[in-house]
Design a protein around this motif. Structure first.
Motif, PDB file in Angstrom:
ATOM      1  N   ARG A 171     -53.553 -62.679 -33.228  1.00 40.12           N
ATOM      2  CA  ARG A 171     -53.611 -62.938 -31.785  1.00 40.12           C
ATOM      3  C   ARG A 171     -54.996 -63.428 -31.374  1.00 40.12           C
ATOM      4  O   ARG A 171     -55.118 -64.206 -30.447  1.00 40.12           O
ATOM      5  CB  ARG A 171     -53.257 -61.660 -31.022  1.00 40.12           C
ATOM      6  N   TRP A 199     -53.481 -51.909 -33.882  1.00 38.77           N
ATOM      7  CA  TRP A 199     -52.117 -52.324 -33.551  1.00 38.77           C
ATOM      8  C   TRP A 199     -51.097 -51.656 -34.491  1.00 38.77           C
ATOM      9  O   TRP A 199     -50.095 -51.086 -34.041  1.00 38.77           O
ATOM     10  CB  TRP A 199     -51.979 -53.865 -33.653  1.00 38.77           C
ATOM     11  N   ARG A 217     -47.999 -49.318 -33.473  1.00 37.44           N
ATOM     12  CA  ARG A 217     -46.629 -49.789 -33.737  1.00 37.44           C
ATOM     13  C   ARG A 217     -45.856 -48.717 -34.527  1.00 37.44           C
ATOM     14  O   ARG A 217     -44.680 -48.477 -34.265  1.00 37.44           O
ATOM     15  CB  ARG A 217     -46.669 -51.131 -34.467  1.00 37.44           C
ATOM     16  N   THR A 220     -43.247 -53.739 -19.876  1.00 41.62           N
ATOM     17  CA  THR A 220     -41.853 -53.439 -19.541  1.00 41.62           C
ATOM     18  C   THR A 220     -41.482 -53.878 -18.135  1.00 41.62           C
ATOM     19  O   THR A 220     -40.499 -54.583 -17.936  1.00 41.62           O
ATOM     20  CB  THR A 220     -41.634 -51.917 -19.604  1.00 41.62           C
ATOM     21  N   THR A 223     -42.165 -57.877 -17.224  1.00 41.04           N
ATOM     22  CA  THR A 223     -41.235 -58.811 -17.880  1.00 41.04           C
ATOM     23  C   THR A 223     -39.841 -58.701 -17.280  1.00 41.04           C
ATOM     24  O   THR A 223     -39.229 -59.708 -16.919  1.00 41.04           O
ATOM     25  CB  THR A 223     -41.141 -58.527 -19.390  1.00 41.04           C
ATOM     26  N   ARG A 233     -52.324 -67.896 -30.572  1.00 41.09           N
ATOM     27  CA  ARG A 233     -52.830 -67.349 -31.823  1.00 41.09           C
ATOM     28  C   ARG A 233     -54.097 -68.095 -32.194  1.00 41.09           C
ATOM     29  O   ARG A 233     -54.349 -69.185 -31.683  1.00 41.09           O
ATOM     30  CB  ARG A 233     -51.788 -67.523 -32.949  1.00 41.09           C
ATOM     31  N   HIS A 253     -44.897 -58.945 -34.646  1.00 45.24           N
ATOM     32  CA  HIS A 253     -45.164 -58.587 -33.254  1.00 45.24           C
ATOM     33  C   HIS A 253     -43.923 -58.683 -32.387  1.00 45.24           C
ATOM     34  O   HIS A 253     -44.025 -58.640 -31.158  1.00 45.24           O
ATOM     35  CB  HIS A 253     -46.257 -59.485 -32.671  1.00 45.24           C
ATOM     36  N   CYS A 267     -40.934 -58.200 -30.047  1.00 46.84           N
ATOM     37  CA  CYS A 267     -40.865 -57.261 -28.923  1.00 46.84           C
ATOM     38  C   CYS A 267     -40.193 -55.939 -29.313  1.00 46.84           C
ATOM     39  O   CYS A 267     -39.131 -55.938 -29.923  1.00 46.84           O
ATOM     40  CB  CYS A 267     -40.073 -57.938 -27.816  1.00 46.84           C
TER      41      CYS A 267
HETATM   42  C1  HEM Z   1     -37.394 -59.801 -20.512  1.00 48.43           C
HETATM   43  C2  HEM Z   1     -37.995 -58.876 -21.122  1.00 48.43           C
HETATM   44  C3  HEM Z   1     -39.009 -59.083 -22.213  1.00 48.43           C
HETATM   45  C4  HEM Z   1     -39.440 -60.224 -22.838  1.00 48.43           C
HETATM   46  C5  HEM Z   1     -38.993 -61.660 -22.585  1.00 48.43           C
HETATM   47  C6  HEM Z   1     -40.410 -59.823 -23.826  1.00 48.43           C
HETATM   48  C7  HEM Z   1     -41.070 -60.698 -24.678  1.00 48.43           C
HETATM   49  C8  HEM Z   1     -41.954 -60.321 -25.645  1.00 48.43           C
HETATM   50  C9  HEM Z   1     -42.600 -61.221 -26.571  1.00 48.43           C
HETATM   51  C10 HEM Z   1     -42.418 -62.726 -26.600  1.00 48.43           C
HETATM   52  C11 HEM Z   1     -43.387 -60.490 -27.386  1.00 48.43           C
HETATM   53  C12 HEM Z   1     -44.209 -61.013 -28.563  1.00 48.43           C
HETATM   54  C13 HEM Z   1     -45.656 -61.210 -28.209  1.00 48.43           C
HETATM   55  C14 HEM Z   1     -46.407 -61.863 -29.339  1.00 48.43           C
HETATM   56  O1  HEM Z   1     -45.829 -62.360 -30.317  1.00 48.43           O
HETATM   57  O2  HEM Z   1     -47.646 -61.903 -29.268  1.00 48.43           O
HETATM   58  C15 HEM Z   1     -43.278 -59.119 -26.954  1.00 48.43           C
HETATM   59  C16 HEM Z   1     -43.972 -58.088 -27.502  1.00 48.43           C
HETATM   60  C17 HEM Z   1     -43.835 -56.798 -27.067  1.00 48.43           C
HETATM   61  N1  HEM Z   1     -42.938 -56.304 -26.145  1.00 48.43           N
HETATM   62 FE1  HEM Z   1     -41.690 -57.355 -25.021  1.00 48.43          FE
HETATM   63  N2  HEM Z   1     -40.556 -58.471 -23.775  1.00 48.43           N
HETATM   64  C18 HEM Z   1     -39.711 -57.982 -22.805  1.00 48.43           C
HETATM   65  C19 HEM Z   1     -39.521 -56.679 -22.436  1.00 48.43           C
HETATM   66  C20 HEM Z   1     -40.124 -55.625 -23.035  1.00 48.43           C
HETATM   67  C21 HEM Z   1     -39.835 -54.247 -22.738  1.00 48.43           C
HETATM   68  C22 HEM Z   1     -38.763 -53.749 -21.761  1.00 48.43           C
HETATM   69  C23 HEM Z   1     -40.650 -53.510 -23.508  1.00 48.43           C
HETATM   70  C24 HEM Z   1     -40.682 -52.002 -23.531  1.00 48.43           C
HETATM   71  C25 HEM Z   1     -40.499 -51.296 -24.548  1.00 48.43           C
HETATM   72  C26 HEM Z   1     -41.458 -54.419 -24.320  1.00 48.43           C
HETATM   73  C27 HEM Z   1     -42.408 -54.066 -25.248  1.00 48.43           C
HETATM   74  C28 HEM Z   1     -43.118 -54.948 -26.047  1.00 48.43           C
HETATM   75  C29 HEM Z   1     -44.187 -54.551 -26.939  1.00 48.43           C
HETATM   76  C30 HEM Z   1     -44.697 -53.145 -27.133  1.00 48.43           C
HETATM   77  C31 HEM Z   1     -44.641 -55.707 -27.568  1.00 48.43           C
HETATM   78  C32 HEM Z   1     -45.771 -55.827 -28.600  1.00 48.43           C
HETATM   79  C33 HEM Z   1     -45.224 -55.658 -29.974  1.00 48.43           C
HETATM   80  C34 HEM Z   1     -46.292 -55.833 -31.035  1.00 48.43           C
HETATM   81  O3  HEM Z   1     -47.263 -56.566 -30.857  1.00 48.43           O
HETATM   82  O4  HEM Z   1     -46.114 -55.220 -32.100  1.00 48.43           O
HETATM   83  N3  HEM Z   1     -41.097 -55.697 -24.002  1.00 48.43           N
HETATM   84  N4  HEM Z   1     -42.375 -59.027 -25.911  1.00 48.43           N
END
Ligand code: HEM
Length: 460
Positions: A73, A98, A102, A264, A267, A332, A400, A402
């Motif tokens: 990142r 991270w 995770r 959460t 988004t 990135r 990474h 979601c």
């Molecule tokens: C419409 C809803 C959502 C969308 C479109 C979305 C989209 C994304 C995307 C694209 C990433 C990847 C980021 C990256 O590659 O750098 C991500 C990571 C993440 N999302 Fe979501 N998200 C949504 C909802 C949520 C919700 C409800 C949660 C609650 C648990 C959540 C928790 C996370 C976490 C913790 C990451 C980081 C994961 C990591 O880096 O290991 N997201 N999300």
């Protein structure tokens, strides 16, 4: 990797072309560059900054999955640096911090765990939707973003904090987040301005971070003093042990809680706000949706058991996430020199991946790529259309990816089905809003609608 002879320099969109278009409408300009590139890796010259734009699903797979280790990142991309200032080092960071977060958080969001909470979420959502009947009966317009925030907060605060944070405080957190997300815009648009130079938005950003801490830290400290066996995120974090068997530090719990609340609520709310202008402009889709929800749910409360039957609702939400993925850019940093699609990527350069762009390109979605058409997600269509797996990646790819995908998928159906089992709606302005430049895909103006009750508040 390509042989030396086959390696070329990226074609560049010159600054005189890229800059004015990006200032006029950043999202439109990026999709236009994507279509012009036809899937090649290109460079976009934005004055001093010259990121590579990666739009080809095969390249997305390489950067985010196969070669993720050399595309971190990056602490120095404007978006991630702003994010880090809010959430510190944890699940939204990179490297050891991270990975440790995770390992603790991922088990809490496994589908089986989330499924077990579906009726709890349904009740919270139904309770929040009850609050709309007054405005509906009076015919008063509602601010869709604000009301969805309230509904999403009610559901999430129960799952995350077992209601230890009131909806009023949760809304204060969301308000602060809104400030943060929009205050980041100047930094995202001028990524090379050093951090020691103050920019518009910086002071608002810091004040907003403080106000989030003022609400969360006392709740966290109380939970540390009195640990319980609750199933919510806070109780689980307090009980969690790091790899060395020790309780997590307060800083780490704070960083992960703020990260989780931030990703959460923002988004979910932002994505669901786009649904209403889309439905208003596609009455055929809206009518099919009403029919399905009326048939499956009737006038009663929505329950977890209904979800499997709401297949068209699912298709509508998938298509919504195609056109309006909340995370529109995933920056990135190239940690080493690399070759991607035959194009040399210089060490240290910023590489921008964008679900928003890839999911709107004619090369992967055909000539009607930007039309709202849930049929694209009918069973068997992806294979029939020969679509690449990563032509659609609203939840990211690879390590990474979601953590909240399943949570959102359940929560979103519950919210849409609950609202449409009780109301029909009319927007005060049916034009599609533009997209604001912010950390998420926010509409550039308030979306307002008048609700018309079609069913009384169901007994629960
Ligand atoms: C419409 C809803 C959502 C969308 C479109 C979305 C989209 C994304 C995307 C694209 C990433 C990847 C980021 C990256 O590659 O750098 C991500 C990571 C993440 N999302 Fe979501 N998200 C949504 C909802 C949520 C919700 C409800 C949660 C609650 C648990 C959540 C928790 C996370 C976490 C913790 C990451 C980081 C994961 C990591 O880096 O290991 N997201 N999300």
């Amino acid at each position: 990797m390509a042989t030396d002879a086959a390696i070329t320099r990226a074609r560049t969109v010159p600054a005189w072309k890229a800059l004015p278009a990006a200032v006029r409408d950043t999202h439109r300009a990026l999709v236009d560059v994507g279509n012009w590139s036809d899937g090649d890796v290109v460079r976009v010259s934005l004055g001093v900054s010259r990121p590579y734009l990666v739009t080809n699903p095969a390249h997305v797979q390489e950067v985010l999955h196969e070669r993720a280790a050399i595309y971190p990142r990056g602490d120095d991309t404007a978006l991630w640096r702003s994010v880090r200032k809010l959430v510190g080092d944890g699940i939204l960071a990179e490297g050891d911090a991270w990975a440790a977060s995770r390992r603790v958080l991922a088990p809490m969001f496994r589908p089986a765990r989330i499924n077990a909470m579906v009726d709890t979420m349904a009740d919270a959502i139904a309770g929040a939707v009850d609050g709309l009947h007054g405005a509906a009966t009076a015919g008063t317009p509602i601010d869709v973003g604000r009301e969805l925030s309230r509904i999403v907060c009610s559901a999430i605060m129960r799952v995350f904090f077992a209601d230890r944070i009131t909806v009023r405080d949760a809304l204060r957190i969301m308000k602060a987040q809104e400030t943060i997300v929009t205050a980041m815009a100047p930094r995202i648009l001028a990524p090379l301005v050093p951090w020691w130079i103050p920019m518009p938005g910086d002071r608002r950003f810091r004040a907003a971070v403080r106000s989030i801490d003022d609400i969360l830290l006392p709740v966290l400290r109380q939970a540390q003093r009195q640990p319980d066996d609750g199933d919510d995120l806070l109780s689980r974090l307090v009980r969690a042990r790091a790899d060395d068997g020790q309780a997590l530090s307060e800083k780490r719990m704070r960083d992960d809680l703020v990260s989780m609340v931030a990703v959460t609520t923002e988004t979910s709310t932002v994505v669901l706000t786009w649904l209403w202008p889309l439905l208003a402009n596609h009455p055929d889709v809206a009518n099919r949706l009403y029919d399905e929800i009326d048939r499956v749910v009737g006038g009663g409360p929505v329950r977890g058991d209904h979800l499997a039957e709401l297949t068209y609702t699912r298709m509508v939400l998938d298509e919504l996430l195609r056109l309006y993925p909340a995370g529109w850019i995933l920056p990135r940093r190239a940690a080493t020199t690399d070759v991607l699609g035959g194009v040399r990527i210089n060490k240290g350069a910023t590489v921008i991946l964008s679900p928003y762009v890839t999911q709107r390109m004619t090369a992967w979605w055909g000539p009607t790529a930007e039309a709202f058409d849930p049929e694209r997600f009918a069973a068997g269509r992806e294979a029939a259309d020969g679509r690449h797996r990563y032509a659609y990646y609203p939840f990211g790819v690879g390590m990474h990816r979601c953590l909240g995908e399943h949570l959102f998928n359940l929560e979103a159906i519950l919210i849409v089905a609950t609202l449409l089992s009780r109301f029909r709606f009319a927007l005060t302005d049916t034009s599609m809003p533009g997209v604001k430049v912010a950390a998420s895909t926010r509409p550039a103006r308030t979306v307002e609608m008048v609700l018309k009750p079609v069913a009384p508040v169901p007994a629960r």
